[in-house]
Scaffold this active site. Structure first.
Site, PDB file in Angstrom:
ATOM      1  N   LYS A 208       3.189  38.768 -12.647  1.00  0.00           N
ATOM      2  CA  LYS A 208       2.999  40.198 -12.357  1.00  0.00           C
ATOM      3  C   LYS A 208       3.035  40.490 -10.850  1.00  0.00           C
ATOM      4  O   LYS A 208       2.957  41.632 -10.425  1.00  0.00           O
ATOM      5  CB  LYS A 208       1.668  40.685 -12.952  1.00  0.00           C
ATOM      6  CG  LYS A 208       1.684  40.752 -14.492  1.00  0.00           C
ATOM      7  CD  LYS A 208       0.464  41.494 -14.998  1.00  0.00           C
ATOM      8  CE  LYS A 208       0.746  42.308 -16.249  1.00  0.00           C
ATOM      9  NZ  LYS A 208      -0.346  43.259 -16.550  1.00  0.00           N
TER      10      LYS A 208
ATOM     11  N   LYS B   4       0.935  40.141  -8.485  1.00  0.00           N
ATOM     12  CA  LYS B   4      -0.236  40.725  -7.819  1.00  0.00           C
ATOM     13  C   LYS B   4      -1.430  39.811  -8.063  1.00  0.00           C
ATOM     14  O   LYS B   4      -1.429  39.017  -9.015  1.00  0.00           O
ATOM     15  CB  LYS B   4      -0.504  42.138  -8.330  1.00  0.00           C
ATOM     16  CG  LYS B   4      -0.639  42.261  -9.829  1.00  0.00           C
ATOM     17  CD  LYS B   4      -0.642  43.718 -10.234  1.00  0.00           C
ATOM     18  CE  LYS B   4      -0.666  43.839 -11.753  1.00  0.00           C
ATOM     19  NZ  LYS B   4      -0.476  45.190 -12.216  1.00  0.00           N
TER      20      LYS B   4
HETATM   21  N1  CTP Z   1      -4.656  48.502 -22.883  1.00  0.00           N
HETATM   22  C1  CTP Z   1      -4.848  49.679 -23.636  1.00  0.00           C
HETATM   23  N2  CTP Z   1      -5.035  50.883 -22.990  1.00  0.00           N
HETATM   24  C2  CTP Z   1      -5.034  50.948 -21.633  1.00  0.00           C
HETATM   25  C3  CTP Z   1      -4.851  49.769 -20.867  1.00  0.00           C
HETATM   26  C4  CTP Z   1      -4.668  48.560 -21.522  1.00  0.00           C
HETATM   27  O1  CTP Z   1      -4.829  49.630 -24.871  1.00  0.00           O
HETATM   28  N3  CTP Z   1      -5.192  52.133 -21.053  1.00  0.00           N
HETATM   29  C5  CTP Z   1      -4.449  47.229 -23.581  1.00  0.00           C
HETATM   30  C6  CTP Z   1      -3.076  46.618 -23.307  1.00  0.00           C
HETATM   31  O2  CTP Z   1      -2.131  47.142 -24.227  1.00  0.00           O
HETATM   32  C7  CTP Z   1      -3.351  45.140 -23.556  1.00  0.00           C
HETATM   33  C8  CTP Z   1      -4.811  44.965 -23.115  1.00  0.00           C
HETATM   34  O3  CTP Z   1      -5.374  46.287 -23.066  1.00  0.00           O
HETATM   35  O4  CTP Z   1      -3.231  44.846 -24.935  1.00  0.00           O
HETATM   36  C9  CTP Z   1      -4.942  44.295 -21.760  1.00  0.00           C
HETATM   37  O5  CTP Z   1      -4.143  45.034 -20.875  1.00  0.00           O
HETATM   38  P1  CTP Z   1      -3.995  44.779 -19.307  1.00  0.00           P
HETATM   39  O6  CTP Z   1      -2.579  44.622 -18.950  1.00  0.00           O
HETATM   40  O7  CTP Z   1      -4.948  43.766 -18.853  1.00  0.00           O
HETATM   41  O8  CTP Z   1      -4.555  46.222 -18.765  1.00  0.00           O
HETATM   42  P2  CTP Z   1      -3.952  47.356 -17.870  1.00  0.00           P
HETATM   43  O9  CTP Z   1      -5.104  48.216 -17.501  1.00  0.00           O
HETATM   44  O10 CTP Z   1      -2.796  48.066 -18.541  1.00  0.00           O
HETATM   45  O11 CTP Z   1      -3.441  46.585 -16.575  1.00  0.00           O
HETATM   46  P3  CTP Z   1      -2.202  46.821 -15.581  1.00  0.00           P
HETATM   47  O12 CTP Z   1      -2.414  48.162 -14.926  1.00  0.00           O
HETATM   48  O13 CTP Z   1      -2.309  45.679 -14.608  1.00  0.00           O
HETATM   49  O14 CTP Z   1      -0.945  46.762 -16.410  1.00  0.00           O
END
Ligand code: CTP
Length: 139
Positions: free
Chosen positions: A48, A50
């Site tokens: 990713k 980051k």
């Molecule tokens: N997820 C979700 N709703 C959100 C954020 C995440 O349902 N608003 C779910 C994702 O679909 C995944 C899980 O939580 O199955 C973990 O997601 P992750 O990638 O760690 O979270 P994000 O907040 O989306 O992180 P990033 O911004 O780095 O993509």
């Protein structure tokens, strides 16, 4: 009785937020035992591009403290990338994922592999308006 016995979901879960909680609570409504694979720092840095704000062991601890999670464990790149390896390790009946992954190359492949071994995939609604990236940017 719940629909499944053992469920599995995976993610980074950095800056743990309500979108994560919604997903995990919905997973737990559908299975007796919920296992969460937490992507390790190397995966996040290399794939990713980051660095997580919360280190891998802290992210695992937070998840293990939740009522809706029965077991959270670090997973490396291989297990994150190849869900058949996750299946070999955790022996689940269903893989849960946010519906933001539906139709992706990785999940299309996984659907094909899992259909042959009788394991289900359930896509759960992604909570709009919140993500770890948004939170980081706001801060
Ligand atoms: N997820 C979700 N709703 C959100 C954020 C995440 O349902 N608003 C779910 C994702 O679909 C995944 C899980 O939580 O199955 C973990 O997601 P992750 O990638 O760690 O979270 P994000 O907040 O989306 O992180 P990033 O911004 O780095 O993509």
């Amino acid at each position: 009785m719940k629909k499944y016995r053992v469920g599995y979901t995976a993610g980074v879960f950095d800056l743990f937020h309500v979108g994560h909680l919604n997903l995990l609570e919905r997973c737990k409504e559908m299975c007796d035992v919920l296992i969460v694979g937490v992507c390790d720092d190397d995966y996040v840095i290399n794939i990713k591009h980051k660095k997580p704000v919360f280190a891998e062991n802290e992210r695992v601890r937070i998840l293990n403290a939740l009522k809706c999670v029965d077991r959270a464990e670090l997973v490396d790149f291989k297990i994150t990338d190849d869900k058949m390896l996750a299946l070999e390790k955790f022996h689940f009946d269903v893989l849960f994922s946010g519906d933001d992954w539906k139709g992706s190359e990785r999940y299309n492949k996984t659907e094909e592999q899992f259909s042959k071994v009788g394991v289900s995939i359930e896509y759960l609604p992604y909570t709009k308006g919140i993500s770890s990236t948004d939170i980081k940017n706001k801060i």
